[in-house]
Design a protein around this motif. Sequence first.
Motif, short mmCIF file in Angstrom:
data_model
loop_
_atom_site.label_atom_id
_atom_site.label_comp_id
_atom_site.label_asym_id
_atom_site.label_seq_id
_atom_site.Cartn_x
_atom_site.Cartn_y
_atom_site.Cartn_z
N PHE A 28 -14.12 0.63 -8.41
CA PHE A 28 -12.51 1.23 -8.54
C PHE A 28 -12.35 1.92 -7.20
CE2 PHE A 28 -9.67 4.10 -9.64
CZ PHE A 28 -8.75 3.51 -10.39
N GLU A 29 -13.18 2.81 -6.82
CA GLU A 29 -12.91 3.50 -5.46
C GLU A 29 -12.73 2.31 -4.42
OE1 GLU A 29 -11.80 6.61 -4.99
OE2 GLU A 29 -12.14 6.59 -7.10
N ASP A 30 -13.33 1.58 -4.34
CA ASP A 30 -13.32 0.42 -3.21
C ASP A 30 -11.92 -0.23 -3.38
OD1 ASP A 30 -13.99 -1.41 -0.89
OD2 ASP A 30 -14.73 -2.88 -2.70
N MET A 31 -11.71 -0.63 -4.85
CA MET A 31 -10.58 -1.47 -4.96
C MET A 31 -9.22 -0.59 -4.68
SD MET A 31 -9.49 -4.10 -8.07
CE MET A 31 -8.76 -5.42 -7.76
N LYS A 32 -9.28 0.63 -5.17
CA LYS A 32 -8.25 1.56 -4.80
C LYS A 32 -7.88 1.77 -3.44
CE LYS A 32 -7.03 6.43 -5.83
NZ LYS A 32 -7.19 7.72 -6.43
N ARG A 33 -9.04 1.88 -2.36
CA ARG A 33 -8.66 2.22 -1.18
C ARG A 33 -8.18 0.79 -0.30
NH1 ARG A 33 -11.74 -0.05 2.69
NH2 ARG A 33 -13.44 -0.72 1.52
N ARG A 34 -8.62 -0.34 -0.79
CA ARG A 34 -8.12 -1.44 -0.37
C ARG A 34 -6.59 -1.67 -0.91
NH1 ARG A 34 -12.00 -5.57 1.36
NH2 ARG A 34 -14.23 -4.76 0.78
N VAL A 35 -6.25 -1.65 -1.97
CA VAL A 35 -4.92 -1.90 -2.37
C VAL A 35 -4.06 -0.69 -2.02
CG1 VAL A 35 -3.50 -1.94 -4.49
CG2 VAL A 35 -5.65 -3.02 -4.53
N GLY A 36 -4.58 0.74 -1.95
CA GLY A 36 -3.68 1.71 -1.43
C GLY A 36 -3.20 1.61 -0.15
N ALA A 37 -4.33 1.12 0.91
CA ALA A 37 -4.08 0.86 2.24
C ALA A 37 -2.88 -0.10 2.50
CB ALA A 37 -5.26 0.46 2.90
N PHE A 38 -3.10 -1.41 1.61
CA PHE A 38 -2.12 -2.27 1.49
C PHE A 38 -0.79 -2.10 1.50
CE2 PHE A 38 0.22 -5.44 -0.87
CZ PHE A 38 0.60 -6.47 -0.09
N LEU A 39 -0.91 -1.21 0.08
CA LEU A 39 0.56 -0.61 -0.15
C LEU A 39 1.25 0.17 0.73
CD1 LEU A 39 0.23 -0.40 -4.10
CD2 LEU A 39 1.49 -2.08 -2.90
N ALA A 40 0.31 1.03 1.52
CA ALA A 40 1.02 1.88 2.49
C ALA A 40 1.70 1.28 3.55
CB ALA A 40 -0.04 2.96 2.81
N GLU A 41 0.99 0.12 4.07
CA GLU A 41 1.47 -0.62 5.18
C GLU A 41 2.77 -1.64 4.67
OE1 GLU A 41 -0.19 -3.92 8.34
OE2 GLU A 41 -1.54 -2.44 7.13
N ALA A 42 2.59 -2.25 3.50
CA ALA A 42 3.62 -2.93 2.73
C ALA A 42 4.86 -2.25 2.55
CB ALA A 42 3.10 -3.94 1.73
N ARG A 43 4.79 -0.94 2.19
CA ARG A 43 5.79 -0.15 1.88
C ARG A 43 6.12 1.18 2.48
NH1 ARG A 43 5.28 2.55 -2.68
NH2 ARG A 43 7.57 2.22 -3.58
N PRO A 44 6.32 0.90 3.95
CA PRO A 44 6.43 2.12 4.75
C PRO A 44 7.49 3.00 4.52
CG PRO A 44 7.13 0.17 5.93
CD PRO A 44 6.58 -0.43 4.60
N GLY A 45 7.05 4.04 4.64
CA GLY A 45 8.14 5.24 4.35
C GLY A 45 8.55 5.72 2.94
N ARG A 46 7.73 4.94 1.93
CA ARG A 46 8.11 5.08 0.46
C ARG A 46 6.89 5.71 -0.07
NH1 ARG A 46 10.67 -0.84 -1.24
NH2 ARG A 46 11.64 -1.28 0.66
#
Length: 344
Positions: free
Chosen positions: A326-344
């Motif tokens: 779970f932590e591995d998937m959370k890290r991967r998806v969290g990093a993706f969303l931080a880049e795909a939704r900058p400033g949000r």
Amino acid sequence: MNILVSSTRQWNPGDEFIRKGVERLLHSILGKGHNWLLWNRNPDLFIDRWADSRMRTDFLTNSLRDPALDVVDLVVFAGTPEWLGQPVEQIYRRLLTQPTIPVLILGAGSGSTMPQLAPHELEVLNRSNVFISTRSFDLAECLNAQLSTPKAIPLPCPAFYSASESDTQPERRRVGVIVQNSAVVNQSIGEELVQSLISALRDAQGEIDLDVISLYIDEHMRFSRLGLTHPCVYSYEPDHLLDQLAGYSTVISTRLHGAIAGLSAGVPSILLAEEDNFRLRSTQKLFGDLLPIITTQEAFRAVSEISLDAARQQSTAIRAFRTSAFEDMKRRVGAFLAEARPGR
């Protein structure tokens, strides 16, 4: 945020476990308080079920019939083999006109025939704001061979995160046996496996403390009429089933996502599978020894012999793996969303 999720309601219970796992994952990353919109792939909503899986426009349903992406902030395809093809074609075509909307494909599956991406699917999936996790090594390899930049990652099915995390251990040896029927269209197993299961259930009467669990109403009706002394358990609500599964010391299941839901509750689970069930066997590989596939006779013998202490030790190992995955998937998806939704 308005989050559009492609899944099913009141059709395939496995889809509901996958969706719940996806929701838990995104809640842990984005927090709560968002709006969840459903693109419901229940075949009863299609023009002609298996022949024409475009959405009917005259059917009353509390889900989107027109994927109006102008109000959507995130699109999520929640697992199953129907993350592409005609049931979701309208979403892909609308995404062609909305290139800034991030897309999560979490737990994509397939049958034994690997998919060939259509041009409109390929155009969307090649975008940098699309994240893809598959529940099999084979599918990840197939998709990466077609994408301009490989991005598909094989990870455990999100149904593994469907249950609430808990340290509670079973207080006694009790087995949950998740059964299936051979007559439900697109939800069936072979009658030979059904009969071997019925025979094992009859032999276990008075020998093994167990419940017969059905995830689909037709299965519950059939097994309830067999005259077994084992209690027959059913609910249309996935949360009820997850609560039920958490109380067993072991789960035996013919259903892939029934077994994974058992694992999500920290319960040692065993799969019964036909040799040609590629979907089940390819997904199981990412769980390794934590989700064995054995014969019906071997499974019932194993649960009759395993001690409560041994089951608890297995449960501890399952929970540790779940936390890590779970932590591995959370890290991967969290990093993706931080880049795909900058400033949000």
